[in-house]
Design a protein around this motif. Structure first.
Motif, mmCIF file in Angstrom:
data_model
loop_
_atom_site.group_PDB
_atom_site.id
_atom_site.type_symbol
_atom_site.label_atom_id
_atom_site.label_comp_id
_atom_site.label_asym_id
_atom_site.label_seq_id
_atom_site.Cartn_x
_atom_site.Cartn_y
_atom_site.Cartn_z
ATOM 1 N N THR A 109 0.814 -1.218 0.000
ATOM 2 C CA THR A 109 0.000 0.000 0.000
ATOM 3 C C THR A 109 0.849 1.270 0.000
ATOM 4 N N HIS A 110 2.159 1.147 0.120
ATOM 5 C CA HIS A 110 3.022 2.321 0.124
ATOM 6 C C HIS A 110 3.235 2.867 -1.289
ATOM 7 N N GLU A 111 3.838 2.064 -2.165
ATOM 8 C CA GLU A 111 4.092 2.533 -3.530
ATOM 9 C C GLU A 111 3.725 1.512 -4.599
ATOM 10 N N GLY A 112 2.951 0.496 -4.219
ATOM 11 C CA GLY A 112 2.454 -0.449 -5.205
ATOM 12 C C GLY A 112 3.410 -1.541 -5.631
ATOM 13 N N CYS A 113 4.475 -1.756 -4.895
ATOM 14 C CA CYS A 113 5.406 -2.851 -5.215
ATOM 15 C C CYS A 113 4.773 -4.189 -4.836
ATOM 16 N N PRO A 114 5.071 -5.252 -5.567
ATOM 17 C CA PRO A 114 4.583 -6.574 -5.148
ATOM 18 C C PRO A 114 5.339 -7.038 -3.905
ATOM 19 N N VAL A 115 4.606 -7.618 -2.951
ATOM 20 C CA VAL A 115 5.266 -8.173 -1.768
ATOM 21 C C VAL A 115 6.094 -9.367 -2.214
ATOM 22 N N LYS A 116 7.139 -9.687 -1.447
ATOM 23 C CA LYS A 116 8.098 -10.689 -1.911
ATOM 24 C C LYS A 116 8.097 -11.976 -1.098
ATOM 25 N N ARG A 117 7.815 -11.886 0.205
ATOM 26 C CA ARG A 117 7.893 -13.096 1.022
ATOM 27 C C ARG A 117 6.995 -12.976 2.245
ATOM 28 N N VAL A 118 6.771 -14.143 2.866
ATOM 29 C CA VAL A 118 6.021 -14.238 4.114
ATOM 30 C C VAL A 118 6.933 -14.959 5.092
ATOM 31 N N ASP A 120 7.829 -15.323 9.542
ATOM 32 C CA ASP A 120 7.656 -14.986 10.960
ATOM 33 C C ASP A 120 6.378 -14.193 11.218
ATOM 34 N N GLY A 121 5.298 -14.578 10.564
ATOM 35 C CA GLY A 121 4.009 -13.917 10.778
ATOM 36 C C GLY A 121 3.869 -12.582 10.071
ATOM 37 N N LEU A 122 4.794 -12.270 9.167
ATOM 38 C CA LEU A 122 4.764 -10.987 8.464
ATOM 39 C C LEU A 122 4.845 -11.172 6.957
ATOM 40 N N ILE A 123 4.145 -10.298 6.246
ATOM 41 C CA ILE A 123 4.233 -10.211 4.791
ATOM 42 C C ILE A 123 5.202 -9.063 4.526
ATOM 43 N N VAL A 124 6.227 -9.305 3.710
ATOM 44 C CA VAL A 124 7.312 -8.337 3.547
ATOM 45 C C VAL A 124 7.340 -7.771 2.124
ATOM 46 N N CYS A 125 7.395 -6.434 2.051
ATOM 47 C CA CYS A 125 7.588 -5.755 0.772
ATOM 48 C C CYS A 125 9.062 -5.392 0.655
ATOM 49 N N PRO A 126 9.731 -5.798 -0.435
ATOM 50 C CA PRO A 126 11.160 -5.551 -0.556
ATOM 51 C C PRO A 126 11.540 -4.125 -0.937
ATOM 52 N N CYS A 127 10.605 -3.349 -1.449
ATOM 53 C CA CYS A 127 10.961 -2.014 -1.947
ATOM 54 C C CYS A 127 11.451 -1.077 -0.840
ATOM 55 N N SER A 133 1.015 -7.618 9.029
ATOM 56 C CA SER A 133 0.614 -8.771 9.832
ATOM 57 C C SER A 133 -0.177 -9.759 8.984
ATOM 58 N N ILE A 134 0.121 -11.062 9.137
ATOM 59 C CA ILE A 134 -0.679 -12.055 8.415
ATOM 60 C C ILE A 134 -2.040 -12.236 9.077
ATOM 61 N N ALA A 135 -2.208 -11.779 10.314
ATOM 62 C CA ALA A 135 -3.486 -11.931 11.017
ATOM 63 C C ALA A 135 -4.568 -11.016 10.460
ATOM 64 N N ASP A 136 -4.185 -9.767 10.105
ATOM 65 C CA ASP A 136 -5.204 -8.823 9.636
ATOM 66 C C ASP A 136 -4.727 -7.907 8.509
ATOM 67 N N GLY A 137 -3.506 -8.077 8.027
ATOM 68 C CA GLY A 137 -2.986 -7.265 6.930
ATOM 69 C C GLY A 137 -2.508 -5.885 7.342
ATOM 70 N N SER A 138 -2.554 -5.582 8.640
ATOM 71 C CA SER A 138 -2.181 -4.247 9.110
ATOM 72 C C SER A 138 -0.677 -4.020 9.011
ATOM 73 N N PRO A 139 -0.274 -2.766 8.747
ATOM 74 C CA PRO A 139 1.158 -2.481 8.665
ATOM 75 C C PRO A 139 1.804 -2.594 10.044
ATOM 76 N N GLN A 140 2.943 -3.255 10.090
ATOM 77 C CA GLN A 140 3.679 -3.417 11.339
ATOM 78 C C GLN A 140 4.913 -2.533 11.370
ATOM 79 N N LYS A 141 5.471 -2.283 10.191
ATOM 80 C CA LYS A 141 6.642 -1.417 10.066
ATOM 81 C C LYS A 141 6.497 -0.659 8.761
ATOM 82 N N GLY A 142 6.736 0.640 8.796
ATOM 83 C CA GLY A 142 6.547 1.508 7.647
ATOM 84 C C GLY A 142 7.667 1.427 6.651
#
Length: 163
Positions: A109-118, A120-127, A133-142
């Motif tokens: 949701t930051h700049e439209g990059c595809p996320v790269k991996r999942v 430790d309970g987190l979905i990670v964007c490499p950009c 969070s995998i529980a609710d999709g909420s951002p954990q780190k900006g």
């Protein structure tokens, strides 16, 4: 033969070199139109595809059976606390706790990059290293401030599909 380099000759040579560089930069270097390129695969928790291949590569080869029509993933391929990225559908399917499956848009949701991996309970964007969070999709780190959009899924047996 004239040994002197004229300004006109130098500029025309530079222009031709620039055109050649532009054409080379615009081409991908590979032609996939004539090859049997498999659809993009799923990417598992550690950045590998669900079948264990290195992340970033399309899962599957010409000799493998295609997934069932409309299938995103198999439940058995999604680890608890992890997930798989289905590149073709731009969806990430996760299992935050045993037996609970969710899906989100796999676009940051930051700049439209595809996320790269999942992991430790987190979905990670490499950009820019935003995590969700995998529980609710909420951002954990900006830097992303908005949650990943949830995608409706359904399951029958071991197969997860878009609802």
């Amino acid at each position: 033969m004239d040994q002197n380099l004229t300004r006109r000759h130098a500029l025309s040579t530079a222009a031709l070199a620039g055109v050649g560089a532009a054409v080379a930069a615009c081409s991908s270097g590979t032609d996939t139109s004539a090859r049997n390129v498999p659809p993009a695969g799923t990417q598992a928790a550690g950045g590998e595809t669900a079948d264990g291949k290195a992340g970033g590569e399309a899962a599957g080869t010409a000799g493998e059976k295609p997934a069932a029509a409309g299938a995103l993933a198999k439940k058995s391929d999604i680890p608890v606390g992890g997930g798989v990225i289905v590149k073709a559908e731009k969806v990430v399917v996760v299992q935050p706790e045993a037996g609970t499956f969710k899906a989100y848009r796999a676009i940051c949701t930051h700049e439209g990059c595809p996320v790269k991996r999942v992991r430790d309970g987190l979905i990670v964007c490499p950009c820019h290293n935003s995590t969700f969070s995998i529980a609710d999709g909420s951002p954990q780190k900006g830097p992303a401030k908005k949650a990943l959009a949830e995608v409706r899924i359904s399951s029958e047996g071991d197969t997860i599909t878009l609802a």
